[in-house]
Scaffold this active site. Sequence first.
Site, PDB file in Angstrom:
ATOM      1  N   SER A 169      15.693  58.778  23.342  1.00  0.00           N
ATOM      2  CA  SER A 169      16.017  60.031  22.665  1.00  0.00           C
ATOM      3  C   SER A 169      15.105  61.127  23.201  1.00  0.00           C
ATOM      4  O   SER A 169      15.114  61.390  24.401  1.00  0.00           O
ATOM      5  CB  SER A 169      15.881  59.871  21.137  1.00  0.00           C
ATOM      6  OG  SER A 169      16.334  61.033  20.467  1.00  0.00           O
ATOM      7  N   THR A 170      14.293  61.747  22.355  1.00  0.00           N
ATOM      8  CA  THR A 170      13.458  62.866  22.786  1.00  0.00           C
ATOM      9  C   THR A 170      12.554  62.472  23.948  1.00  0.00           C
ATOM     10  O   THR A 170      11.808  61.501  23.863  1.00  0.00           O
ATOM     11  CB  THR A 170      12.585  63.357  21.620  1.00  0.00           C
ATOM     12  OG1 THR A 170      13.401  63.544  20.465  1.00  0.00           O
ATOM     13  CG2 THR A 170      11.887  64.663  21.979  1.00  0.00           C
TER      14      THR A 170
ATOM     15  N   ASP B  98      16.291  54.766  15.605  1.00  0.00           N
ATOM     16  CA  ASP B  98      17.484  54.207  16.245  1.00  0.00           C
ATOM     17  C   ASP B  98      17.091  53.238  17.360  1.00  0.00           C
ATOM     18  O   ASP B  98      16.264  53.549  18.204  1.00  0.00           O
ATOM     19  CB  ASP B  98      18.350  55.336  16.815  1.00  0.00           C
ATOM     20  CG  ASP B  98      19.700  54.835  17.301  1.00  0.00           C
ATOM     21  OD1 ASP B  98      20.195  53.831  16.755  1.00  0.00           O
ATOM     22  OD2 ASP B  98      20.263  55.454  18.222  1.00  0.00           O
TER      23      ASP B  98
ATOM     24  N   MET C 223      12.291  60.136  18.973  1.00  0.00           N
ATOM     25  CA  MET C 223      11.915  60.214  17.566  1.00  0.00           C
ATOM     26  C   MET C 223      12.905  59.417  16.721  1.00  0.00           C
ATOM     27  O   MET C 223      14.049  59.211  17.106  1.00  0.00           O
ATOM     28  CB  MET C 223      11.863  61.669  17.097  1.00  0.00           C
ATOM     29  CG  MET C 223      13.178  62.416  17.148  1.00  0.00           C
ATOM     30  SD  MET C 223      12.970  64.122  16.605  1.00  0.00           S
ATOM     31  CE  MET C 223      14.623  64.759  16.898  1.00  0.00           C
TER      32      MET C 223
ATOM     33  N   HIS D  91      20.444  59.948  23.358  1.00  0.00           N
ATOM     34  CA  HIS D  91      20.944  60.898  22.370  1.00  0.00           C
ATOM     35  C   HIS D  91      21.140  62.255  23.046  1.00  0.00           C
ATOM     36  O   HIS D  91      20.173  62.900  23.461  1.00  0.00           O
ATOM     37  CB  HIS D  91      19.951  61.043  21.209  1.00  0.00           C
ATOM     38  CG  HIS D  91      19.796  59.807  20.402  1.00  0.00           C
ATOM     39  ND1 HIS D  91      18.688  59.547  19.609  1.00  0.00           N
ATOM     40  CD2 HIS D  91      20.602  58.714  20.250  1.00  0.00           C
ATOM     41  CE1 HIS D  91      18.831  58.383  19.006  1.00  0.00           C
ATOM     42  NE2 HIS D  91      19.974  57.854  19.380  1.00  0.00           N
TER      43      HIS D  91
END
Length: 353
Positions: free
Chosen positions: A174-175, A296, A293, A200
Amino acid sequence: MKKIKVLIVDDSALMRSLLTEMVSLAPDLEVVGAAPDAPTAREMIKVLNPDVLTLDVQMPKMDGIEFLSRLMRLRPMPVVMVSAYTQAGSETTLKALEIGAVDFIGKPQAVGGRTMEDYAEELIEKLRAAGGARIRRQPVVQPGGSDSLVQVKPASVGRVSGAMSGKIIFVGASTGGTEAIKEFLCGIPADCPPILIVQHMPEAFTASFARRLDGLCAPKVLESKGGERVEPGTVYIAPGHSHMQIRKGASGFMTELLQTPPVNRHRPAVDVLFDSAASCVGKNAIGVLLTGMGKDGAQGLLRMRQAGARTFGQDEATCVVYGMPREAFLIGGVEEQAPLDDLARKVLQAATR
């Protein structure tokens, strides 16, 4: 409670006002200023010393990419890009992430059917994560200079014989994940085992992201359309509009896309991919959870490990945001943590055993 100081940089007075109002909803965030252009922002940074910037791409006097490039060279700090979700916007945003931006979010008017409350919640979440992000110094892409988005595809960097290993690699991020995935894949040879990836990312970005990686990495990289046969030497990126999972077909493993509701507030979700790996591939799967973050992928990685898969997590020191790998590690989903620059080697070793 020490508040995260935010500086808004956008040439639109309406946008500055709207973003300021949204950020001010969070008790732990404080908007310390709003700048209409890069020169003003530069002076405000010196005086106000913000913790995080939101940065528009299209601005007068100096565009956001050029300003970001100078900022990351002279005063590196967490930056969240505010970008239009268009084809051109996606290419520019990926370049911004390459230069050093932590994350990005679309313009409020581009959020489709989502409410402004949902948008404000996402913005606040991203700014919080950026406030605690680790800024990695990296080579700066100079505007007008050599553009790594169009580099020549490298040759294979070793032989793993993906066709013979029988392993399949599953990756979630993600991030900070766009650059982490790039670094991971740049250590993977052309004849690697199949790799399925969930990052993501909105749907306007995943095709550009796949093209970018395909030009940089030895394996073939594509945005999954669903129904592809999973083959060695190929990396499948989940599209931003659908979950991706693996399933067993008559002639081998296949990709499958699902328009089912978000999981962990995400679609695509890492847990959906990892759960399918646990149930369909079992001990022949390898799971990798990179920077990001939230939670997930944590439960899915645990289920993969319980099914006999090898599992790896990016270590805290090299994560932009040590969230997803941390959650997986705490519940026992991570067999081994490793720095980003060593993950490809460890995963390839696991693929040959």
